[in-house]
Design a protein around this motif. Structure first.
Motif, PDB file in Angstrom:
ATOM      1  N   UNK A 129      22.947  71.427  25.475  1.00 57.27           N
ATOM      2  CA  UNK A 129      22.968  69.972  25.352  1.00 57.27           C
ATOM      3  C   UNK A 129      24.395  69.517  25.093  1.00 57.27           C
ATOM      4  N   UNK A 130      24.850  68.569  25.896  1.00 57.71           N
ATOM      5  CA  UNK A 130      26.207  68.044  25.784  1.00 57.71           C
ATOM      6  C   UNK A 130      26.156  66.533  25.567  1.00 57.71           C
ATOM      7  N   UNK A 131      27.135  66.008  24.863  1.00 57.24           N
ATOM      8  CA  UNK A 131      27.259  64.572  24.682  1.00 57.24           C
ATOM      9  C   UNK A 131      28.688  64.142  24.900  1.00 57.24           C
ATOM     10  N   UNK A 132      28.874  62.888  25.291  1.00 59.00           N
ATOM     11  CA  UNK A 132      30.226  62.404  25.522  1.00 59.00           C
ATOM     12  C   UNK A 132      30.311  60.897  25.422  1.00 59.00           C
ATOM     13  N   UNK A 133      31.515  60.408  25.170  1.00 58.93           N
ATOM     14  CA  UNK A 133      31.747  58.971  25.088  1.00 58.93           C
ATOM     15  C   UNK A 133      33.127  58.660  25.677  1.00 58.93           C
ATOM     16  N   UNK A 134      33.234  57.546  26.345  1.00 60.49           N
ATOM     17  CA  UNK A 134      34.509  57.056  26.855  1.00 60.49           C
ATOM     18  C   UNK A 134      34.792  55.690  26.252  1.00 60.49           C
ATOM     19  N   UNK A 135      35.911  55.570  25.549  1.00 55.12           N
ATOM     20  CA  UNK A 135      36.354  54.297  25.000  1.00 55.12           C
ATOM     21  C   UNK A 135      37.364  53.692  25.967  1.00 55.12           C
ATOM     22  N   UNK A 136      37.151  52.421  26.328  1.00 54.99           N
ATOM     23  CA  UNK A 136      37.961  51.793  27.366  1.00 54.99           C
ATOM     24  C   UNK A 136      38.772  50.621  26.817  1.00 54.99           C
ATOM     25  N   UNK A 137      40.038  50.607  27.192  1.00 55.70           N
ATOM     26  CA  UNK A 137      40.875  49.440  26.962  1.00 55.70           C
ATOM     27  C   UNK A 137      40.982  48.704  28.299  1.00 55.70           C
ATOM     28  N   UNK A 138      40.504  47.476  28.324  1.00 57.94           N
ATOM     29  CA  UNK A 138      40.395  46.719  29.570  1.00 57.94           C
ATOM     30  C   UNK A 138      41.526  45.709  29.692  1.00 57.94           C
ATOM     31  N   UNK A 139      41.961  45.479  30.926  1.00 56.64           N
ATOM     32  CA  UNK A 139      42.972  44.476  31.228  1.00 56.64           C
ATOM     33  C   UNK A 139      42.455  43.606  32.363  1.00 56.64           C
ATOM     34  N   UNK A 140      42.003  42.400  32.019  1.00 59.17           N
ATOM     35  CA  UNK A 140      41.407  41.518  33.008  1.00 59.17           C
ATOM     36  C   UNK A 140      42.442  40.770  33.813  1.00 59.17           C
ATOM     37  N   UNK A 141      42.319  40.787  35.141  1.00 56.19           N
ATOM     38  CA  UNK A 141      43.229  40.070  36.029  1.00 56.19           C
ATOM     39  C   UNK A 141      42.735  38.677  36.352  1.00 56.19           C
ATOM     40  N   UNK A 142      41.449  38.399  36.142  1.00 62.66           N
ATOM     41  CA  UNK A 142      40.941  37.055  36.390  1.00 62.66           C
ATOM     42  C   UNK A 142      39.563  37.061  37.004  1.00 62.66           C
ATOM     43  N   UNK A 143      38.959  35.881  37.018  1.00 61.96           N
ATOM     44  CA  UNK A 143      37.604  35.741  37.529  1.00 61.96           C
ATOM     45  C   UNK A 143      37.402  34.344  38.113  1.00 61.96           C
ATOM     46  N   UNK A 144      36.549  34.272  39.126  1.00 61.06           N
ATOM     47  CA  UNK A 144      36.053  33.015  39.675  1.00 61.06           C
ATOM     48  C   UNK A 144      34.540  33.055  39.539  1.00 61.06           C
ATOM     49  N   UNK A 145      33.915  31.966  39.070  1.00 62.06           N
ATOM     50  CA  UNK A 145      32.477  31.998  38.847  1.00 62.06           C
ATOM     51  C   UNK A 145      31.857  30.646  39.156  1.00 62.06           C
ATOM     52  N   UNK A 146      30.571  30.675  39.508  1.00 65.38           N
ATOM     53  CA  UNK A 146      29.837  29.449  39.799  1.00 65.38           C
ATOM     54  C   UNK A 146      28.385  29.639  39.401  1.00 65.38           C
ATOM     55  N   UNK A 147      27.685  28.524  39.195  1.00 62.43           N
ATOM     56  CA  UNK A 147      26.252  28.594  38.900  1.00 62.43           C
ATOM     57  C   UNK A 147      25.622  27.237  39.153  1.00 62.43           C
ATOM     58  N   UNK A 148      24.333  27.276  39.480  1.00 58.59           N
ATOM     59  CA  UNK A 148      23.546  26.057  39.639  1.00 58.59           C
ATOM     60  C   UNK A 148      22.102  26.399  39.317  1.00 58.59           C
ATOM     61  N   UNK A 149      21.485  25.726  38.342  1.00 63.02           N
ATOM     62  CA  UNK A 149      20.085  26.022  38.025  1.00 63.02           C
ATOM     63  C   UNK A 149      19.132  25.657  39.150  1.00 63.02           C
ATOM     64  N   UNK A 150      19.521  24.695  39.973  1.00 64.78           N
ATOM     65  CA  UNK A 150      18.696  24.302  41.109  1.00 64.78           C
ATOM     66  C   UNK A 150      19.507  23.455  42.069  1.00 64.78           C
ATOM     67  N   UNK A 151      19.545  23.856  43.337  1.00 61.85           N
ATOM     68  CA  UNK A 151      20.298  23.121  44.353  1.00 61.85           C
ATOM     69  C   UNK A 151      19.408  22.936  45.573  1.00 61.85           C
ATOM     70  N   UNK A 152      18.994  21.692  45.806  1.00 59.85           N
ATOM     71  CA  UNK A 152      18.101  21.395  46.929  1.00 59.85           C
ATOM     72  C   UNK A 152      18.776  20.372  47.844  1.00 59.85           C
ATOM     73  N   UNK A 153      18.255  20.283  49.069  1.00 60.60           N
ATOM     74  CA  UNK A 153      18.768  19.264  49.970  1.00 60.60           C
ATOM     75  C   UNK A 153      18.468  19.569  51.414  1.00 60.60           C
ATOM     76  N   UNK A 154      19.168  18.877  52.298  1.00 60.35           N
ATOM     77  CA  UNK A 154      18.972  19.048  53.737  1.00 60.35           C
ATOM     78  C   UNK A 154      20.263  18.714  54.460  1.00 60.35           C
ATOM     79  N   UNK A 155      20.331  19.180  55.695  1.00 59.01           N
ATOM     80  CA  UNK A 155      21.498  18.881  56.530  1.00 59.01           C
ATOM     81  C   UNK A 155      21.022  18.287  57.846  1.00 59.01           C
ATOM     82  N   UNK A 156      21.595  17.126  58.188  1.00 52.38           N
ATOM     83  CA  UNK A 156      21.303  16.431  59.438  1.00 52.38           C
ATOM     84  C   UNK A 156      22.477  16.671  60.376  1.00 52.38           C
ATOM     85  N   UNK A 157      22.277  17.554  61.365  1.00 55.57           N
ATOM     86  CA  UNK A 157      23.371  17.945  62.242  1.00 55.57           C
ATOM     87  C   UNK A 157      23.863  16.795  63.106  1.00 55.57           C
TER      88      UNK A 157
END
Length: 443
Positions: free
Chosen positions: A185-213
């Motif tokens: 039986x073996x065990x192991x752990x990795x401790x990480x130092x993180x360096x974030x370069x950035x993020x883009x994010x979006x969310x919508x609980x509900x998006x409805x509609x229509x498109x008239x071409x």
């Protein structure tokens, strides 16, 4: 503040079927995989078949979409004339998904401290993208600059998406916990130092509609939250010169059973005992990176908007047609936490078959997070000191089945968990490829 370049990159990633989530498919379970096994289960660092392993550079990309279905042979034979919008088979729904993972393993190493303990240092640069529950027809209309003759309705519930790029340095420690003649039986752990370069994010609980071409008119109801971290701006995409710190960790255990117990095998060190069965469990990427002073825009989409002058700029379109409120707040981007399960059985001296499950521990609808896709892989392999061959068969989320192959030839590893499916299938939904160069020091 302008984010045009990021939005363009965001849509560009969506428009590719090479939107890549598990790294190094098949190779990570090899007993000679060294550092590549440690990134999935830190217990692999100890009792290894190598006394030391030095990774020079490795890269893996993995991903796909349940919206596109393509035949790689068609792309190859098109001489560069393949068009995803026109030539790829599509499976549009109100809840299409896109996912991407790029994983570059930099200079890394592992070595033994004693007979029962080992350490490793791992450096990585990673990028993840997840878009969940987006309407396929709306996506196609935006990607095609609303150049469509077809009307459509859309209803996306719990729409969310995150792009995140970061670097990490990990310190791994593994120890043999139980060492008996037929049990290890073996065990192991990795401790990480993180360096974030950035993020883009979006969310919508509900998006409805229509498109008239014919009228070139988009009618919508709902709201959209769109945000960027302070490390991402309109002049640069993800900036690795101005990083944000964070912390994370991996933890894992591995159990080996040797069915044959005699005086010959009893005297062998742990790494030489020919196990019949190995079982592993680990949890990786526990943690997050917090970005202070992130910019969040909340848009009220209850309006009609003309698409006649749409010019491939989502930001300008939102600002010109909808009321928005800008705020600044802390954005805590969670890592793609995952549970990994492994059962590896020795069929003969050099032949093995493994069953591996990679399961996301992040809720699909969770904001400010990325995740792996749920995957179960069965992989027979031939394994020797200088050469291994893998033939992974994967059952992946969104109904995709992938079959691939890979080889390890001394310091060189190359493979794909989906190469044969991509070449033979008319509508493959996922793809991946990996390549690695290292210096293994065998026992």
């Amino acid at each position: 503040m302008k984010y045009t370049k990021l939005l363009t990159a965001f849509l560009f990633l969506l428009s590719l079927n090479l939107s890549f989530a598990q790294s190094y498919v098949g190779h990570s379970v090899d007993n000679y995989s060294g550092v590549h096994g440690v990134i999935y289960n830190p217990a692999s660092v100890v009792g290894s078949k190598v006394k030391a392993d030095i990774n020079l550079v490795s890269a893996s990309v993995f991903g796909g979409s349940d919206y596109f279905g393509i035949n790689i042979s068609d792309i190859i034979s098109s001489d560069g004339g393949f068009d995803f919008e026109d030539d790829a088979e599509t499976f549009s729904s109100n809840a299409n998904n896109f996912f991407f993972n790029a994983d570059m393993l930099g200079p890394s190493f592992m070595f033994n401290l004693s007979k029962k303990s080992s350490i490793g240092i791992i450096t990585r640069v990673r990028a993840n993208l997840n878009i969940n529950n987006i309407n396929g027809e709306l996506y196609e209309a935006v990607a095609d600059d609303f150049d469509s003759d077809d009307d459509f309705d859309f209803d996306s519930q719990n729409l969310n998406g995150t792009i995140h790029a970061w670097a990490e340095v990990g310190l791994t420690y593994g120890r043999i916990l139980i060492d008996q003649p037929n049990h290890l039986l073996k065990g192991g752990v990795t401790l990480k130092y993180l360096q974030g370069a950035g993020s883009v994010f979006m969310s919508s609980p509900g998006l409805q509609g229509s498109y008239d071409a014919s009228a070139e008119m988009l009618t919508s109801q709902g709201e959209l939250n769109f945000g960027v971290t302070h490390d991402v701006d309109g002049e640069d995409d993800f900036d690795f010169s101005n990083l944000t710190a964070g912390f994370g960790f991996d933890v894992g255990f591995s159990y080996q059973w040797n069915s044959k117990v005699d005086s010959e095998t009893d005297s062998l060190p742990s790494y030489k005992k020919p196990y019949r069965l190995k079982v592993g469990v680990s949890v990786t990427d526990i943690g997050s990176i917090s970005y202070d002073d992130a910019v969040l825009n909340n848009y009220d989409l209850n309006a009609n908007a003309s698409t006649a002058n749409y010019e491939d700029d989502v930001e300008d379109f939102l600002e010109s047609n909808y009321n928005g409120v800008e705020t600044r707040e802390t954005a805590k981007i969670k890592l793609p936490t995952a549970l990994h399960l492994l059962v590896d059985y020795r069929l003969a001296k050099k032949w093995f078959v493994s069953a591996q499950a990679n399961l996301s521990m992040v809720e699909k609808n969770a904001d400010l997070s990325t995740s792996v896709i749920n995957t179960v892989t069965v992989a027979p392999r031939l394994e020797t000191k200088w050469f291994s061959f893998y033939a992974p068969l994967s059952f992946r989320e969104y109904g995709d089945v992938s079959f691939g192959g890979g080889i390890r030839l001394g310091p060189l590893t190359v493979g794909s968990g989906s190469v044969f499916t991509n070449l033979l299938s008319d509508s493959s939904k996922t793809t991946d490829v990996y390549l690695g160069l290292k210096i293994p020091l065998y026992r």
